[in-house]
Design a protein around this motif. Structure first.
Motif, PDB file in Angstrom:
ATOM      1  N   THR A   7      46.939  22.133  73.424  1.00 21.60           N
ATOM      2  CA  THR A   7      46.959  21.278  72.462  1.00 21.60           C
ATOM      3  C   THR A   7      47.774  20.086  72.986  1.00 21.60           C
ATOM      4  O   THR A   7      47.212  18.772  72.896  1.00 21.60           O
ATOM      5  CB  THR A   7      47.455  21.637  71.352  1.00 21.60           C
ATOM      6  OG1 THR A   7      47.816  23.071  71.100  1.00 21.60           O
ATOM      7  CG2 THR A   7      46.849  20.855  70.079  1.00 21.60           C
ATOM      8  N   LEU A   8      48.799  20.086  73.774  1.00 24.34           N
ATOM      9  CA  LEU A   8      49.633  19.041  74.121  1.00 24.34           C
ATOM     10  C   LEU A   8      48.634  18.348  75.413  1.00 24.34           C
ATOM     11  O   LEU A   8      48.518  17.129  75.228  1.00 24.34           O
ATOM     12  CB  LEU A   8      50.877  19.660  74.838  1.00 24.34           C
ATOM     13  CG  LEU A   8      51.812  18.537  75.112  1.00 24.34           C
ATOM     14  CD1 LEU A   8      52.233  17.500  74.326  1.00 24.34           C
ATOM     15  CD2 LEU A   8      53.009  18.926  76.002  1.00 24.34           C
ATOM     16  N   PRO A   9      48.122  18.884  76.208  1.00 23.27           N
ATOM     17  CA  PRO A   9      47.277  18.164  77.224  1.00 23.27           C
ATOM     18  C   PRO A   9      45.952  17.366  76.409  1.00 23.27           C
ATOM     19  O   PRO A   9      45.628  16.305  76.659  1.00 23.27           O
ATOM     20  CB  PRO A   9      46.646  19.174  78.229  1.00 23.27           C
ATOM     21  CG  PRO A   9      47.713  20.199  78.152  1.00 23.27           C
ATOM     22  CD  PRO A   9      48.067  20.337  76.664  1.00 23.27           C
ATOM     23  N   LEU A  11      45.856  16.401  73.424  1.00 20.91           N
ATOM     24  CA  LEU A  11      46.505  15.224  72.604  1.00 20.91           C
ATOM     25  C   LEU A  11      46.724  14.061  73.428  1.00 20.91           C
ATOM     26  O   LEU A  11      46.380  12.864  73.066  1.00 20.91           O
ATOM     27  CB  LEU A  11      47.739  15.651  71.928  1.00 20.91           C
ATOM     28  CG  LEU A  11      47.333  16.424  70.528  1.00 20.91           C
ATOM     29  CD1 LEU A  11      48.708  17.137  70.031  1.00 20.91           C
ATOM     30  CD2 LEU A  11      46.728  15.823  69.706  1.00 20.91           C
ATOM     31  N   LEU A  12      47.228  14.475  74.818  1.00 23.36           N
ATOM     32  CA  LEU A  12      47.625  13.257  75.719  1.00 23.36           C
ATOM     33  C   LEU A  12      46.413  12.608  76.098  1.00 23.36           C
ATOM     34  O   LEU A  12      46.329  11.624  76.181  1.00 23.36           O
ATOM     35  CB  LEU A  12      48.185  14.090  76.824  1.00 23.36           C
ATOM     36  CG  LEU A  12      49.049  12.989  77.691  1.00 23.36           C
ATOM     37  CD1 LEU A  12      49.750  11.933  77.213  1.00 23.36           C
ATOM     38  CD2 LEU A  12      49.806  13.760  78.983  1.00 23.36           C
ATOM     39  N   VAL A  13      45.259  13.467  76.325  1.00 23.03           N
ATOM     40  CA  VAL A  13      44.056  12.632  76.892  1.00 23.03           C
ATOM     41  C   VAL A  13      43.591  12.181  75.756  1.00 23.03           C
ATOM     42  O   VAL A  13      42.981  10.980  75.956  1.00 23.03           O
ATOM     43  CB  VAL A  13      42.877  14.038  77.251  1.00 23.03           C
ATOM     44  CG1 VAL A  13      41.579  13.467  77.422  1.00 23.03           C
ATOM     45  CG2 VAL A  13      43.399  14.755  78.515  1.00 23.03           C
ATOM     46  N   ALA A  15      45.266  10.533  73.399  1.00 23.10           N
ATOM     47  CA  ALA A  15      45.676   9.428  73.232  1.00 23.10           C
ATOM     48  C   ALA A  15      45.551   8.144  74.329  1.00 23.10           C
ATOM     49  O   ALA A  15      45.309   7.143  74.112  1.00 23.10           O
ATOM     50  CB  ALA A  15      47.384   9.754  73.347  1.00 23.10           C
ATOM     51  N   VAL A  16      45.227   8.777  75.603  1.00 18.42           N
ATOM     52  CA  VAL A  16      45.075   7.916  76.719  1.00 18.42           C
ATOM     53  C   VAL A  16      43.576   7.354  76.366  1.00 18.42           C
ATOM     54  O   VAL A  16      43.136   6.131  76.665  1.00 18.42           O
ATOM     55  CB  VAL A  16      45.021   8.610  78.172  1.00 18.42           C
ATOM     56  CG1 VAL A  16      44.311   7.911  79.104  1.00 18.42           C
ATOM     57  CG2 VAL A  16      46.415   9.028  78.449  1.00 18.42           C
TER      58      VAL A  16
END
Length: 159
Positions: A7-9, A11-13, A15-16
């Motif tokens: 989930t963290l990557p 969410l990061l993708v 957000a970017v």
């Protein structure tokens, strides 16, 4: 635990991607403002040329009307003076031959002055038509040629 790591990557993708979309939206807004500014400027220039043409037309029309009105005023004053003069000659003259001569002179005078004022009006109209043909047509052609010319596109890098 695995879902938290995945989930963290994600969410990061996301957000970017969201940041890139907002940046692209900002660039599009700036470009849209530039396009609208150029459109407004182009419309203003076209409207200014139209107003210039209307001003030229109105000035030539005003000049024609001024000359025509001035001619009519001068003609009326002239007729009044000549009528008064010839009327007084007819009224106070004691010699009949002189009266006949004055009446003949009045007829000739009235006919000649009428022809002269008519010629002034005709010349005035002819000059107005000439000015319309030469000046206004030239201005119209200049406006049309500016309007039909393809505007330079600074974004076009072909060639």
């Amino acid at each position: 635990m695995v879902t938290e790591l995945l989930t963290l990557p994600l969410l990061l993708v996301a957000a970017v991607a969201l940041a890139l979309v907002f940046r692209q939206l900002q660039v599009c807004r700036v470009l849209l403002r530039r396009v609208n500014t150029r459109r407004v400027a182009a419309r203003s220039a076209i409207q200014k040329r139209r107003m210039d043409l209307m001003e030229v037309r109105n000035r030539t029309k005003l000049l024609e009307e001024t000359v025509s009105g001035g001619t009519s005023a001068v003609e009326k004053v002239h007729k009044t003076l000549s009528s008064t003069t010839f009327g007084l000659i007819d009224l106070f003259s004691r010699d009949e031959d002189f009266r006949k001569s004055a009446r003949k002179a009045r007829t000739t005078h009235d006919q000649t002055s009428s022809e002269i004022y008519s010629a002034v009006r005709t010349t005035n109209r002819a000059l107005h038509i000439l000015a319309d043909t030469l000046i206004i047509s030239k201005v119209e052609k200049r406006i049309i040629s500016r309007h039909t010319r393809r505007p330079r596109n600074s974004d076009d890098h072909s060639g």
